[in-house]
Design a protein around this motif. Structure first.
Motif, PDB file in Angstrom:
ATOM      1  N   LEU A   1      42.758  23.270  42.607  1.00 24.99           N
ATOM      2  CA  LEU A   1      43.507  24.534  42.564  1.00 24.99           C
ATOM      3  C   LEU A   1      43.462  25.257  43.907  1.00 24.99           C
ATOM      4  O   LEU A   1      44.361  26.029  44.248  1.00 24.99           O
TER       5      LEU A   1
ATOM      6  N   ARG B   1      54.829  23.573  42.817  1.00 26.50           N
ATOM      7  CA  ARG B   1      54.844  24.695  41.877  1.00 26.50           C
ATOM      8  C   ARG B   1      56.088  24.714  40.998  1.00 26.50           C
ATOM      9  O   ARG B   1      56.147  25.487  40.044  1.00 26.50           O
TER      10      ARG B   1
ATOM     11  N   HIS C   1      54.895  33.931  47.857  1.00 27.43           N
ATOM     12  CA  HIS C   1      53.941  34.143  46.776  1.00 27.43           C
ATOM     13  C   HIS C   1      52.984  35.296  47.107  1.00 27.43           C
ATOM     14  O   HIS C   1      52.736  36.172  46.287  1.00 27.43           O
TER      15      HIS C   1
ATOM     16  N   LEU D   1      52.259  43.228  42.920  1.00 33.02           N
ATOM     17  CA  LEU D   1      51.693  43.335  41.566  1.00 33.02           C
ATOM     18  C   LEU D   1      50.295  43.981  41.594  1.00 33.02           C
ATOM     19  O   LEU D   1      49.804  44.478  40.577  1.00 33.02           O
TER      20      LEU D   1
ATOM     21  N   LEU E   1      48.010  45.912  38.484  1.00 30.09           N
ATOM     22  CA  LEU E   1      46.916  45.217  37.788  1.00 30.09           C
ATOM     23  C   LEU E   1      45.545  45.515  38.390  1.00 30.09           C
ATOM     24  O   LEU E   1      44.532  44.997  37.929  1.00 30.09           O
TER      25      LEU E   1
ATOM     26  N   LEU F   1      53.375  47.965  31.344  1.00 30.16           N
ATOM     27  CA  LEU F   1      53.361  47.351  32.686  1.00 30.16           C
ATOM     28  C   LEU F   1      54.769  47.137  33.234  1.00 30.16           C
ATOM     29  O   LEU F   1      54.980  47.176  34.441  1.00 30.16           O
TER      30      LEU F   1
ATOM     31  N   PRO G   1      40.863  30.738  26.622  1.00 31.24           N
ATOM     32  CA  PRO G   1      42.174  30.886  25.976  1.00 31.24           C
ATOM     33  C   PRO G   1      43.294  30.026  26.572  1.00 31.24           C
ATOM     34  O   PRO G   1      44.217  29.639  25.859  1.00 31.24           O
ATOM     35  N   THR G   2      43.244  29.729  27.874  1.00 31.35           N
ATOM     36  CA  THR G   2      44.262  28.822  28.451  1.00 31.35           C
ATOM     37  C   THR G   2      43.549  27.509  28.769  1.00 31.35           C
ATOM     38  O   THR G   2      43.106  27.289  29.890  1.00 31.35           O
TER      39      THR G   2
ATOM     40  N   VAL H   1      37.960  30.121  33.784  1.00 35.04           N
ATOM     41  CA  VAL H   1      38.877  30.462  32.698  1.00 35.04           C
ATOM     42  C   VAL H   1      40.166  31.088  33.250  1.00 35.04           C
ATOM     43  O   VAL H   1      41.237  30.980  32.667  1.00 35.04           O
ATOM     44  N   PHE H   2      40.048  31.757  34.391  1.00 30.13           N
ATOM     45  CA  PHE H   2      41.192  32.440  34.992  1.00 30.13           C
ATOM     46  C   PHE H   2      41.772  31.658  36.168  1.00 30.13           C
ATOM     47  O   PHE H   2      42.530  32.197  36.964  1.00 30.13           O
TER      48      PHE H   2
ATOM     49  N   ALA I   1      41.747  29.378  39.804  1.00 25.48           N
ATOM     50  CA  ALA I   1      41.059  29.491  41.094  1.00 25.48           C
ATOM     51  C   ALA I   1      42.100  29.473  42.203  1.00 25.48           C
ATOM     52  O   ALA I   1      43.254  29.083  41.978  1.00 25.48           O
TER      53      ALA I   1
ATOM     54  N   ALA J   1      45.013  32.325  41.193  1.00 29.15           N
ATOM     55  CA  ALA J   1      44.071  32.756  40.139  1.00 29.15           C
ATOM     56  C   ALA J   1      44.615  33.998  39.442  1.00 29.15           C
ATOM     57  O   ALA J   1      45.277  34.840  40.067  1.00 29.15           O
TER      58      ALA J   1
ATOM     59  N   PRO K   1      45.876  37.279  38.163  1.00 30.37           N
ATOM     60  CA  PRO K   1      45.750  38.658  38.642  1.00 30.37           C
ATOM     61  C   PRO K   1      45.469  39.647  37.509  1.00 30.37           C
ATOM     62  O   PRO K   1      45.164  40.802  37.757  1.00 30.37           O
ATOM     63  N   GLY K   2      45.569  39.178  36.262  1.00 32.02           N
ATOM     64  CA  GLY K   2      45.369  40.076  35.117  1.00 32.02           C
ATOM     65  C   GLY K   2      43.967  39.984  34.534  1.00 32.02           C
ATOM     66  O   GLY K   2      43.691  40.554  33.477  1.00 32.02           O
TER      67      GLY K   2
ATOM     68  N   LEU L   1      42.164  43.318  33.763  1.00 34.97           N
ATOM     69  CA  LEU L   1      42.805  43.993  32.632  1.00 34.97           C
ATOM     70  C   LEU L   1      42.398  43.289  31.330  1.00 34.97           C
ATOM     71  O   LEU L   1      42.018  43.925  30.350  1.00 34.97           O
TER      72      LEU L   1
HETATM   73  C1  HEM Z   1      42.311  36.213  28.426  1.00 32.77           C
HETATM   74  C2  HEM Z   1      43.367  36.480  29.111  1.00 32.77           C
HETATM   75  C3  HEM Z   1      43.910  35.647  30.234  1.00 32.77           C
HETATM   76  C4  HEM Z   1      43.609  34.379  30.651  1.00 32.77           C
HETATM   77  C5  HEM Z   1      42.578  33.432  30.075  1.00 32.77           C
HETATM   78  C6  HEM Z   1      44.466  34.069  31.775  1.00 32.77           C
HETATM   79  C7  HEM Z   1      44.449  32.881  32.483  1.00 32.77           C
HETATM   80  C8  HEM Z   1      45.279  32.584  33.546  1.00 32.77           C
HETATM   81  C9  HEM Z   1      45.260  31.347  34.267  1.00 32.77           C
HETATM   82  C10 HEM Z   1      44.328  30.177  33.999  1.00 32.77           C
HETATM   83  C11 HEM Z   1      46.215  31.423  35.220  1.00 32.77           C
HETATM   84  C12 HEM Z   1      46.588  30.329  36.222  1.00 32.77           C
HETATM   85  C13 HEM Z   1      45.673  30.417  37.416  1.00 32.77           C
HETATM   86  C14 HEM Z   1      45.819  29.289  38.417  1.00 32.77           C
HETATM   87  O1  HEM Z   1      46.855  28.612  38.469  1.00 32.77           O
HETATM   88  O2  HEM Z   1      44.860  29.122  39.207  1.00 32.77           O
HETATM   89  C15 HEM Z   1      46.835  32.718  35.112  1.00 32.77           C
HETATM   90  C16 HEM Z   1      47.856  33.172  35.904  1.00 32.77           C
HETATM   91  C17 HEM Z   1      48.480  34.379  35.744  1.00 32.77           C
HETATM   92  N1  HEM Z   1      48.130  35.379  34.863  1.00 32.77           N
HETATM   93 FE1  HEM Z   1      46.641  35.310  33.522  1.00 32.77          FE
HETATM   94  N2  HEM Z   1      45.274  35.149  32.007  1.00 32.77           N
HETATM   95  C18 HEM Z   1      44.968  36.134  31.104  1.00 32.77           C
HETATM   96  C19 HEM Z   1      45.538  37.381  31.002  1.00 32.77           C
HETATM   97  C20 HEM Z   1      46.526  37.839  31.807  1.00 32.77           C
HETATM   98  C21 HEM Z   1      47.092  39.184  31.725  1.00 32.77           C
HETATM   99  C22 HEM Z   1      46.631  40.258  30.738  1.00 32.77           C
HETATM  100  C23 HEM Z   1      48.061  39.244  32.679  1.00 32.77           C
HETATM  101  C24 HEM Z   1      48.958  40.381  33.051  1.00 32.77           C
HETATM  102  C25 HEM Z   1      48.773  41.611  32.698  1.00 32.77           C
HETATM  103  C26 HEM Z   1      48.119  37.962  33.358  1.00 32.77           C
HETATM  104  C27 HEM Z   1      48.993  37.627  34.357  1.00 32.77           C
HETATM  105  C28 HEM Z   1      48.999  36.415  35.028  1.00 32.77           C
HETATM  106  C29 HEM Z   1      49.971  36.083  36.061  1.00 32.77           C
HETATM  107  C30 HEM Z   1      51.118  36.969  36.542  1.00 32.77           C
HETATM  108  C31 HEM Z   1      49.627  34.811  36.528  1.00 32.77           C
HETATM  109  C32 HEM Z   1      50.338  34.014  37.613  1.00 32.77           C
HETATM  110  C33 HEM Z   1      49.591  34.201  38.943  1.00 32.77           C
HETATM  111  C34 HEM Z   1      50.144  33.404  40.091  1.00 32.77           C
HETATM  112  O3  HEM Z   1      50.716  32.322  39.861  1.00 32.77           O
HETATM  113  O4  HEM Z   1      49.964  33.856  41.216  1.00 32.77           O
HETATM  114  N3  HEM Z   1      47.157  37.139  32.803  1.00 32.77           N
HETATM  115  N4  HEM Z   1      46.244  33.420  34.082  1.00 32.77           N
END
Ligand code: HEM
Length: 348
Positions: free
Chosen positions: A49, A56, A83, A90, A94, A138, A238-239, A292-293, A295, A299, A301-302, A305
């Protein structure tokens, strides 16, 4: 049934073949299945990552699905300066201030939604409303929170369904995905807003009920804290998988094994295993909680939150110490979750 067994059922039932294969190959750390590399190991996951150029926009990836859904320029599908610029725009929404602005909105929904307790309450529609209200705040969307949430759930599950291997029904599935994307863009015409809502709602809808069920089964109501929130997100992941495609060649090492990745190879990055969700205690707590979120530059941005919202949700449940009365796993959703999770105060 233990908290782990209950949660594992949700995970395995959502896409049994895929998650069965993923569970079976975990001990290998990383393994080729044809031209697809399944990655479980935390270090390889982070390395890919962060340092491997990824396509992409490739079909079958999160970015490809986002592109199809939103029409492009929606973070997941972006790279480089474009990007970085989109992430900067954003950051205010956030960041800490943005979170404080929307927090009272989701707190209001939680308070109203839990007035039924200690009587039975289904946490799934409540989680949907919390997520919908947050997404409305939002994006400035004036639609009813539940209507927006439903539209994002439809869009995500149809987009995910379109990319799963299937023997028949391709045309029907593609048409449904198109209709769901149109319905969402009628509510949120700005593609970035639509993608933000999809990302926020589907993850929240998966995360909140699973964490609450885990707390109830493991009797954790006395321990609710931001640290427990991180731990619950780690064990539920969750993901669970991030589907990606390499944009260029790279060599990755795992112990004395080498994996030569070529441009176009598929990479199934198993966030669940990188986060060590299968272990009661992670070997490296910080890295595991972050996995989980994702890297690197994309990674989530939420994350802040999401953590704040889950802590508020669980804190509001504490006075009732609810138990799980009925749990039905969802099928065909983009992320593993519950279709129904009825909980009631332990004295009812
Ligand atoms: C438990 C809740 C959440 C989990 C587990 C989660 C997980 C993830 C993961 C694994 C990615 C991909 C990261 C990567 O490619 O390295 C991601 C991307 C993203 N998430 Fe979350 N997310 C959560 C909640 C949220 C919330 C609440 C928001 C917005 C308010 C959000 C907005 C985004 C956005 C916009 C991206 C794309 C970022 C990018 O490509 O630059 N996520 N999230």
């Amino acid at each position: 049934m233990s908290a782990r067994s209950l949660d594992r059922r949700v995970y395995l039932r959502s896409h049994p073949l895929l998650f069965g294969l993923i569970s079976a190959t975990r001990p290998l750390g990383a393994v080729w299945v044809g031209r697809t590399l399944l990655v479980h190991d935390a270090e390889v996951y982070r390395e890919i990552l962060t340092n491997v150029p990824l396509d992409r926009e490739a079909e079958g990836t999160t970015g490809g699905a986002a592109l199809q859904l939103g029409g492009g320029g929606v973070l997941f599908d972006q790279a480089g300066d474009e990007h970085r610029e989109a992430r900067r725009s954003l950051a205010a929404d956030l960041g800490a201030e943005g979170v404080s602005r929307v927090r009272p909105i989701w707190q209001g929904v939680i308070e109203r939604g839990l007035t039924q307790l200690p009587g039975p309450v289904d946490l799934v529609p409540l989680a949907k409303e919390i997520a919908g209200a947050t997404a409305c705040a939002l994006t400035g969307c004036a639609t009813e929170p539940l209507v927006l949430a439903e539209a994002t759930v439809e869009a995500a599950s149809n987009a995910a369904g379109e990319h799963l291997p299937r023997l028949w029904g391709h045309r029907r599935v593609a048409l449904r995905a198109l209709r769901a994307a149109d319905a969402l863009s009628a509510l949120l015409p700005d593609p970035l807003d639509a993608m933000l809502a999809v990302a926020a709602v589907n993850t929240t809808l998966a995360a909140l009920p699973r964490a609450a069920a885990w707390c109830a089964r493991a009797e954790l109501w006395d321990q609710i804290s931001p640290e427990l929130t991180s731990e619950l997100l780690r064990v539920t992941a969750p993901t669970p998988i991030l589907p990606r495609v390499a944009a260029a060649g790279a060599t990755i090492r795992l112990g004395d094994r080498r994996f030569r990745i070529r441009a176009g190879d598929r990479l199934i990055l198993v966030a669940r295993h990188a986060a060590e969700a299968h272990r009661d205690t992670a070997r490296n707590e910080r890295t595991a909680a972050q996995a989980v979120f994702g890297a690197g530059p994309h990674a989530c941005p939420g994350a802040n939150l999401a953590r704040a919202q889950l802590t508020d949700f669980l804190t509001a449940l504490v006075p009732h110490r609810p138990e799980v009365r009925k749990a039905v796993a969802a099928r065909g959703t983009a992320l593993p979750g519950y279709a129904k999770l009825v909980m009631a105060g332990s004295r009812v």
